[in-house]
Design a protein around this motif. Structure first.
Motif, PDB file in Angstrom:
ATOM      1  N   ARG A  27      -8.078  -3.962  -6.654  1.00 48.72           N
ATOM      2  CA  ARG A  27      -7.097  -4.941  -6.171  1.00 48.72           C
ATOM      3  C   ARG A  27      -7.035  -4.987  -4.646  1.00 48.72           C
ATOM      4  O   ARG A  27      -6.722  -6.020  -4.073  1.00 48.72           O
ATOM      5  CB  ARG A  27      -5.700  -4.636  -6.717  1.00 48.72           C
ATOM      6  N   PHE A  28      -7.359  -3.873  -3.994  1.00 48.90           N
ATOM      7  CA  PHE A  28      -7.359  -3.837  -2.539  1.00 48.90           C
ATOM      8  C   PHE A  28      -8.767  -4.022  -1.953  1.00 48.90           C
ATOM      9  O   PHE A  28      -8.946  -3.991  -0.744  1.00 48.90           O
ATOM     10  CB  PHE A  28      -6.735  -2.536  -2.030  1.00 48.90           C
ATOM     11  N   GLY A  29      -9.757  -4.181  -2.817  1.00 47.38           N
ATOM     12  CA  GLY A  29     -11.107  -4.446  -2.357  1.00 47.38           C
ATOM     13  C   GLY A  29     -11.792  -3.252  -1.707  1.00 47.38           C
ATOM     14  O   GLY A  29     -12.599  -3.421  -0.793  1.00 47.38           O
ATOM     15  N   VAL A  30     -11.468  -2.045  -2.182  1.00 50.41           N
ATOM     16  CA  VAL A  30     -12.096  -0.827  -1.665  1.00 50.41           C
ATOM     17  C   VAL A  30     -12.643  -0.015  -2.834  1.00 50.41           C
ATOM     18  O   VAL A  30     -12.309  -0.266  -3.989  1.00 50.41           O
ATOM     19  CB  VAL A  30     -11.104   0.033  -0.841  1.00 50.41           C
ATOM     20  N   THR A  31     -13.458   0.968  -2.531  1.00 44.32           N
ATOM     21  CA  THR A  31     -13.966   1.846  -3.580  1.00 44.32           C
ATOM     22  C   THR A  31     -12.891   2.846  -3.989  1.00 44.32           C
ATOM     23  O   THR A  31     -11.913   3.060  -3.262  1.00 44.32           O
ATOM     24  CB  THR A  31     -15.196   2.630  -3.090  1.00 44.32           C
ATOM     25  N   VAL A  32     -13.080   3.450  -5.135  1.00 46.49           N
ATOM     26  CA  VAL A  32     -12.138   4.477  -5.596  1.00 46.49           C
ATOM     27  C   VAL A  32     -12.112   5.630  -4.600  1.00 46.49           C
ATOM     28  O   VAL A  32     -11.039   6.146  -4.256  1.00 46.49           O
ATOM     29  CB  VAL A  32     -12.510   4.971  -7.012  1.00 46.49           C
ATOM     30  N   THR A  33     -13.272   6.016  -4.098  1.00 46.41           N
ATOM     31  CA  THR A  33     -13.338   7.097  -3.112  1.00 46.41           C
ATOM     32  C   THR A  33     -12.541   6.750  -1.860  1.00 46.41           C
ATOM     33  O   THR A  33     -11.784   7.574  -1.342  1.00 46.41           O
ATOM     34  CB  THR A  33     -14.813   7.398  -2.739  1.00 46.41           C
ATOM     35  N   ARG A  34     -12.691   5.525  -1.384  1.00 44.51           N
ATOM     36  CA  ARG A  34     -11.942   5.084  -0.196  1.00 44.51           C
ATOM     37  C   ARG A  34     -10.451   5.053  -0.479  1.00 44.51           C
ATOM     38  O   ARG A  34      -9.641   5.462   0.360  1.00 44.51           O
ATOM     39  CB  ARG A  34     -12.448   3.713   0.260  1.00 44.51           C
ATOM     40  N   MET A  35     -10.049   4.573  -1.655  1.00 39.17           N
ATOM     41  CA  MET A  35      -8.631   4.525  -1.997  1.00 39.17           C
ATOM     42  C   MET A  35      -8.042   5.936  -2.022  1.00 39.17           C
ATOM     43  O   MET A  35      -6.946   6.165  -1.517  1.00 39.17           O
ATOM     44  CB  MET A  35      -8.414   3.822  -3.341  1.00 39.17           C
ATOM     45  N   ARG A  36      -8.767   6.884  -2.604  1.00 38.25           N
ATOM     46  CA  ARG A  36      -8.287   8.273  -2.622  1.00 38.25           C
ATOM     47  C   ARG A  36      -8.101   8.805  -1.208  1.00 38.25           C
ATOM     48  O   ARG A  36      -7.135   9.500  -0.914  1.00 38.25           O
ATOM     49  CB  ARG A  36      -9.259   9.152  -3.399  1.00 38.25           C
ATOM     50  N   GLU A  37      -9.051   8.492  -0.335  1.00 33.70           N
ATOM     51  CA  GLU A  37      -8.956   8.922   1.057  1.00 33.70           C
ATOM     52  C   GLU A  37      -7.727   8.311   1.734  1.00 33.70           C
ATOM     53  O   GLU A  37      -6.987   8.997   2.438  1.00 33.70           O
ATOM     54  CB  GLU A  37     -10.233   8.548   1.818  1.00 33.70           C
ATOM     55  N   LEU A  38      -7.516   7.027   1.523  1.00 39.59           N
ATOM     56  CA  LEU A  38      -6.354   6.357   2.103  1.00 39.59           C
ATOM     57  C   LEU A  38      -5.052   6.967   1.574  1.00 39.59           C
ATOM     58  O   LEU A  38      -4.095   7.154   2.335  1.00 39.59           O
ATOM     59  CB  LEU A  38      -6.401   4.858   1.810  1.00 39.59           C
ATOM     60  N   MET A  39      -5.029   7.287   0.300  1.00 40.97           N
ATOM     61  CA  MET A  39      -3.828   7.899  -0.288  1.00 40.97           C
ATOM     62  C   MET A  39      -3.630   9.309   0.260  1.00 40.97           C
ATOM     63  O   MET A  39      -2.501   9.697   0.577  1.00 40.97           O
ATOM     64  CB  MET A  39      -3.937   7.895  -1.804  1.00 40.97           C
ATOM     65  N   ARG A  40      -4.700  10.058   0.385  1.00 39.56           N
ATOM     66  CA  ARG A  40      -4.605  11.412   0.927  1.00 39.56           C
ATOM     67  C   ARG A  40      -4.066  11.384   2.355  1.00 39.56           C
ATOM     68  O   ARG A  40      -3.277  12.232   2.743  1.00 39.56           O
ATOM     69  CB  ARG A  40      -5.976  12.099   0.900  1.00 39.56           C
ATOM     70  N   ARG A  41      -4.458  10.373   3.110  1.00 45.50           N
ATOM     71  CA  ARG A  41      -3.992  10.214   4.491  1.00 45.50           C
ATOM     72  C   ARG A  41      -2.627   9.536   4.567  1.00 45.50           C
ATOM     73  O   ARG A  41      -2.145   9.229   5.644  1.00 45.50           O
ATOM     74  CB  ARG A  41      -5.031   9.431   5.288  1.00 45.50           C
ATOM     75  N   ARG A  42      -2.022   9.291   3.401  1.00 44.98           N
ATOM     76  CA  ARG A  42      -0.691   8.673   3.295  1.00 44.98           C
ATOM     77  C   ARG A  42      -0.631   7.273   3.917  1.00 44.98           C
ATOM     78  O   ARG A  42       0.370   6.876   4.504  1.00 44.98           O
ATOM     79  CB  ARG A  42       0.382   9.570   3.889  1.00 44.98           C
ATOM     80  N   MET A  43      -1.716   6.539   3.759  1.00 45.27           N
ATOM     81  CA  MET A  43      -1.763   5.176   4.280  1.00 45.27           C
ATOM     82  C   MET A  43      -1.380   4.148   3.220  1.00 45.27           C
ATOM     83  O   MET A  43      -1.270   2.961   3.522  1.00 45.27           O
ATOM     84  CB  MET A  43      -3.152   4.890   4.842  1.00 45.27           C
ATOM     85  N   VAL A  44      -1.188   4.608   1.993  1.00 46.37           N
ATOM     86  CA  VAL A  44      -0.759   3.732   0.900  1.00 46.37           C
ATOM     87  C   VAL A  44       0.689   4.086   0.573  1.00 46.37           C
ATOM     88  O   VAL A  44       0.996   5.231   0.260  1.00 46.37           O
ATOM     89  CB  VAL A  44      -1.647   3.908  -0.348  1.00 46.37           C
ATOM     90  N   GLN A  45       1.557   3.113   0.681  1.00 44.98           N
ATOM     91  CA  GLN A  45       2.968   3.317   0.337  1.00 44.98           C
ATOM     92  C   GLN A  45       3.186   2.788  -1.071  1.00 44.98           C
ATOM     93  O   GLN A  45       2.587   1.793  -1.474  1.00 44.98           O
ATOM     94  CB  GLN A  45       3.876   2.566   1.308  1.00 44.98           C
ATOM     95  N   SER A  46       4.059   3.471  -1.813  1.00 41.20           N
ATOM     96  CA  SER A  46       4.305   3.034  -3.192  1.00 41.20           C
ATOM     97  C   SER A  46       5.792   2.998  -3.496  1.00 41.20           C
ATOM     98  O   SER A  46       6.592   3.712  -2.881  1.00 41.20           O
ATOM     99  CB  SER A  46       3.603   3.962  -4.179  1.00 41.20           C
ATOM    100  N   ARG A  47       6.110   2.155  -4.450  1.00 43.87           N
ATOM    101  CA  ARG A  47       7.477   2.061  -4.968  1.00 43.87           C
ATOM    102  C   ARG A  47       7.356   1.829  -6.470  1.00 43.87           C
ATOM    103  O   ARG A  47       6.588   0.973  -6.907  1.00 43.87           O
ATOM    104  CB  ARG A  47       8.214   0.907  -4.318  1.00 43.87           C
ATOM    105  N   VAL A  48       8.116   2.605  -7.227  1.00 44.86           N
ATOM    106  CA  VAL A  48       8.105   2.502  -8.680  1.00 44.86           C
ATOM    107  C   VAL A  48       9.507   2.145  -9.137  1.00 44.86           C
ATOM    108  O   VAL A  48      10.485   2.760  -8.708  1.00 44.86           O
ATOM    109  CB  VAL A  48       7.654   3.829  -9.328  1.00 44.86           C
TER     110      VAL A  48
END
Length: 90
Positions: A27-48
């Motif tokens: 959905r964000f147009g990145v690879t799973v590896t890149r998404m994990r990296e972005l999440m690890r670096r806290r660049m992805v904010q989430s709300r549930v």
């Protein structure tokens, strides 16, 4: 109507299903590896948000990466029932 519980807001750990990392990355147009990296670096904010009343049994997940936002509504068994995406603040 989807509302948050008054005690503490739910988070991804409260979901009754696992959120598919490949779906989110796509959905964000990145690879799973890149998404994990972005999440690890806290660049992805989430709300549930957990559905209540007529929305019981549904979960709304909002993810933000930079100025991009993706929102998915899932059933308790993890089926995506609705989604939107766009730029934050629009």
């Amino acid at each position: 109507m989807i509302v948050q519980a008054p005690s503490r807001p739910p988070d991804v750990a409260d979901l009754p299903f696992l959120l598919d990392g490949a779906l989110v990355a796509q959905r964000f147009g990145v690879t799973v590896t890149r998404m994990r990296e972005l999440m690890r670096r806290r660049m992805v904010q989430s709300r549930v948000e957990k559905g209540e009343g007529e929305d019981a049994g549904h979960w709304r997940i909002t993810l933000r990466l930079g100025n991009r936002v993706w929102r998915g509504v899932f059933t308790d068994d993890g089926q995506l029932s609705d989604e939107t995406s766009g730029l934050a603040g629009r």
